[in-house]
Enzyme design. Structure first.
Site, mmCIF file in Angstrom:
data_model
loop_
_atom_site.group_PDB
_atom_site.id
_atom_site.type_symbol
_atom_site.label_atom_id
_atom_site.label_comp_id
_atom_site.label_asym_id
_atom_site.label_seq_id
_atom_site.Cartn_x
_atom_site.Cartn_y
_atom_site.Cartn_z
ATOM 1 N N ASP A 38 0.856 -1.197 0.000
ATOM 2 C CA ASP A 38 0.000 0.000 0.000
ATOM 3 C C ASP A 38 0.888 1.241 0.000
ATOM 4 O OD1 ASP A 38 -2.223 1.577 0.101
ATOM 5 O OD2 ASP A 38 -2.988 0.798 1.994
ATOM 6 N N ASP A 39 0.971 1.919 -1.127
ATOM 7 C CA ASP A 39 1.885 3.059 -1.302
ATOM 8 C C ASP A 39 3.342 2.614 -1.159
ATOM 9 O OD1 ASP A 39 -0.529 4.382 -1.291
ATOM 10 O OD2 ASP A 39 -0.203 5.433 0.595
ATOM 11 N N ARG A 81 -6.472 -0.449 -7.375
ATOM 12 C CA ARG A 81 -6.850 -1.814 -7.012
ATOM 13 C C ARG A 81 -7.956 -2.342 -7.920
ATOM 14 N NH1 ARG A 81 -4.695 -2.874 -1.750
ATOM 15 N NH2 ARG A 81 -3.426 -1.064 -1.206
ATOM 16 N N LYS A 130 -6.271 -5.473 2.707
ATOM 17 C CA LYS A 130 -7.036 -4.303 2.262
ATOM 18 C C LYS A 130 -7.747 -4.587 0.941
ATOM 19 C CE LYS A 130 -6.400 0.661 1.355
ATOM 20 N NZ LYS A 130 -5.440 1.784 1.419
ATOM 21 N N HIS A 132 -10.828 -2.390 -0.385
ATOM 22 C CA HIS A 132 -10.904 -0.999 -0.834
ATOM 23 C C HIS A 132 -11.523 -0.837 -2.213
ATOM 24 C CE1 HIS A 132 -10.104 2.999 0.367
ATOM 25 N NE2 HIS A 132 -8.980 3.231 -0.289
ATOM 26 N N HIS A 189 1.356 2.427 4.102
ATOM 27 C CA HIS A 189 0.432 3.565 3.976
ATOM 28 C C HIS A 189 0.525 4.464 5.215
ATOM 29 C CE1 HIS A 189 -3.401 5.745 3.617
ATOM 30 N NE2 HIS A 189 -3.506 5.293 2.378
ATOM 31 N N ASP A 281 0.240 -0.450 -5.330
ATOM 32 C CA ASP A 281 -0.888 0.151 -6.034
ATOM 33 C C ASP A 281 -0.541 1.478 -6.695
ATOM 34 O OD1 ASP A 281 -0.535 1.330 -3.559
ATOM 35 O OD2 ASP A 281 -2.645 1.359 -3.006
ATOM 36 N N ASN A 282 0.341 2.271 -6.065
ATOM 37 C CA ASN A 282 0.676 3.596 -6.616
ATOM 38 C C ASN A 282 1.971 4.074 -5.976
ATOM 39 O OD1 ASN A 282 -2.216 4.150 -4.808
ATOM 40 N ND2 ASN A 282 -0.267 4.829 -3.956
ATOM 41 N N ARG A 290 2.219 9.530 -4.693
ATOM 42 C CA ARG A 290 0.820 9.154 -4.866
ATOM 43 C C ARG A 290 -0.032 10.348 -5.299
ATOM 44 N NH1 ARG A 290 -2.005 7.418 0.532
ATOM 45 N NH2 ARG A 290 -2.249 9.676 0.703
#
Length: 625
Positions: A38-39, A81, A130, A132, A189, A281-282, A290
């Protein structure tokens, strides 16, 4: 023997050989384990950071191939996602922004997602961590433990809890049932806006200190701010360094989680029949990361371990890869064909490509690259895959939080990167997590007090951007010099603009005409949709874009699902491959002999020449229909 009978027999025996190979594939279990950070960025030893210790990812890289040029198709959590799980960019699948709370974005009800497709093909699906994304009907999993069942920190940061859930999933999966397990960490994150008591990155969550709880399997690693590596796009200030040090600690928690789950996979006996993918994801939650479509916001770590590509383990690959490639790659691995259907009235086509040819192929080039791992030098071999025919990767971003409307589109080749900022008259928006971060608060304070930022931009430059940004990423990897208005690059600029428009058209992008035109596709424009100028004081459309014309442009990239896609065999295997193959062989041989003995060549219709030509034309019309 007549020629038609001989041709029939040749085709039958070829089918028998193909059937034997297919039977072997059917009886061999294939599984997929997908890790998503996540990030998460490149703060790992695998990607040259010798400060942040990541033994779990190091081990995965030794069992796989490391991609150097992988990019997300959108720089936001839920939209990315949804793209990972659907293979479609956010503007095509409907997840324009965040799914949770007041943001409330969802994918279209008619979307056929990866878990849906896999379930219908008999693959057991599971998610731990996660999620989301929504709605549930579009993203169903047979087994799910996410923020929808427990707290997000439990589901995505408590690696002991995650390990136990993975163990539960694997134990309840039968030996001969293929599975897809999606493990989505919430690390690294930020959590300064939701759980500030745990630190800016929740680096204190579960560390055993008073009030922080305990994660039994986690051994926290602490880092000195003076020793962290500051990326070029982050200010080199004490505040930012402390931020990065906290980030490193949570990257270590994610890495230890990967080690735990890989051990569960091995203990379950699936280490050598499972395709393992790790990515994010990013971009990381720092300035230019991000929510941005700069390289710092789009570039992603990407490691793939295939038990069928052992000769490529420990190597690196510098081909352009998109996270939109994940769906076609997984379908290719399972030999499942992507369904043919329409979404919101538009034919759906994957623009991603299976990367199995890069992971399992044999082509290579004897070039050595060195990558630092914990102070020691590890040698990787660079892949040369001449059959990989990708010229560019694309991205689209519209929102993050519901208030952060700043649509952007991007096309990137190996040499150039073009970004279209559709809402360029407005300041670039800042999300809640990043706003309260020590790094951004320091930027704000230094700007107010007119102190040096020790950054590659000013705050004004970060907020206000040109409509078009063009960068030569070979000579300017930090993307500092915008070449969009340079006459010497007008040819490249126009070529990339055309490529971007074609991709937007192919993926049914509702923003295709923005910001200076409106898309008309209903009523009198139903059969001839067009971009028509708005006369809104922006640079006018030089040529109203013909949507229908662009649909005729050939998309010159390989089939997204590769060569392993095949039709299903409606065969019930009673005992073994050998018995079945012998039975099919003998039965087919008898049919072939009967055909040869009884076949009579049909008489050609006795028609006049002109009528005979018309007859053949009619047959051709039937064929092409």
């Amino acid at each position: 023997m007549n020629s038609l009978g001989f041709l029939f027999c040749v085709c039958v025996f070829h089918r028998i050989l193909h059937m034997g190979n297919t039977l072997n594939t059917l009886t061999k279990t294939r599984n997929v384990l997908l890790f998503v950070g996540d990030d998460a960025g490149f703060e790992t030893q695998v990607y040259g950071n010798d400060v942040c210790r990541t033994p779990g990812l190091n081990a995965l890289a030794r069992r796989g191939i490391v991609f150097q040029n992988a990019f997300t198709s959108v720089s936001s959590c839920s939209p990315s996602r949804s793209a990972i799980l659907s293979g479609l960019p956010m503007h095509q699948n409907g997840m324009y922004g965040l799914h949770n709370t007041v943001h409330n974005f969802n994918s279209f009800d008619g979307l056929k997602s990866l878990p849906q497709i896999l379930q219908k093909s008999g693959v057991r699906t599971g998610i731990v961590g996660k999620k989301h994304v929504g709605p549930e009907s579009v993203y169903p999993f047979d087994y799910a433990v996410t923020e929808e069942q427990v707290s997000i920190n439990q589901a995505g940061r408590n690696i002991t809890f995650m390990k136990e859930r993975v163990n539960e999933f694997l134990k309840n999966t039968t030996d001969n049932q293929p599975f897809f397990l999606y493990v989505a960490f919430h690390d690294p994150h930020r959590c300064g806006s939701t759980n500030p008591e745990y630190g800016p990155f929740c680096e204190k969550f579960g560390n055993g200190q008073p009030g922080m709880g305990v994660i039994p399997d986690w051994i926290p690693n602490q880092y000195s701010p003076n020793k962290v590596i500051v990326p070029y796009f982050i200010p080199d200030t004490p505040a930012a360094r402390e931020d990065i040090a906290a980030q490193y600690t949570t990257i270590g928690r994610m890495d230890q989680g990967i080690q735990l789950i890989m051990k569960e996979l091995e203990d379950a006996g699936h280490l050598n029949d499972t395709l393992v993918i790790f990515t994010s994801d990013n971009g990381i939650s720092f300035p230019s990361g991000r929510t941005n479509l700069y390289t710092s916001g789009m570039a992603e770590p990407f490691i793939v371990s295939s038990p069928e590509g052992k000769e490529k383990w420990g190597k690196i690959n510098d081909e352009l890869v998109s996270l939109l490639d994940i769906v076609p790659t997984i379908l290719d691995w399972f030999s499942i064909k992507y369904p043919s259907y329409k979404l919101e009235g538009q034919e759906v086509k994957l623009t991603g490509m299976s990367i199995l040819s890069l992971v399992n192929g044999e082509q290579k080039q004897d070039v050595v690259a060195e990558n630092s791992q914990g102070g020691s030098q590890t040698t990787y071999e660079v892949e040369n895959t001449t059959r990989w025919n990708r010229s560019a990767v694309y991205a689209s971003h519209s929102l993050h939080e519901v208030t952060m409307y700043y649509p952007m589109r991007s096309v990137r080749t190996s040499s150039y990167h073009l970004i279209h900022n559709l809402n360029f008259k407005m300041p670039f928006p800042i999300d809640q997590d990043f706003f309260v971060s020590p790094t951004f608060q320091d930027i704000l304070n230094r700007t107010r007090e007119k102190l040096p930022l020790d950054w590659y931009k000013t705050l004004e430059q970060y907020y206000y951007r040109e409509e078009w940004e063009l960068y030569d990423v070979q000579t300017d990897p930090e993307e500092l010099l915008n070449l969009a208005a340079d006459p010497e690059y007008s040819g490249i600029f126009n070529e990339l603009k055309t490529m971007l428009k074609v991709w937007q058209n192919l993926t049914a992008d509702p923003w295709i005409c923005a910001p200076d035109g409106v898309l008309e596709f209903q009523g009198i424009y139903k059969n001839n949709p067009q971009c028509l100028p708005l006369e809104n004081m922006l640079p006018a459309l030089s040529d109203p874009f013909q949507i229908s014309a662009a649909k005729d442009v050939m998309y010159n990239e390989p089939s997204p699902t590769g060569s392993k896609v095949s039709s299903k065999l409606s065969i019930i295997i009673v005992e073994s491959n050998g018995i079945l193959a012998t039975y099919v062989f003998c039965s087919t041989l008898i049919l072939c002999l009967v055909f040869l003995l009884t076949y009579k060549k049909p008489k050609r219709p006795s028609l006049p020449t002109r009528e005979h030509k018309q007859y053949l034309k009619g047959r051709q019309n039937i064929f092409f229909h």
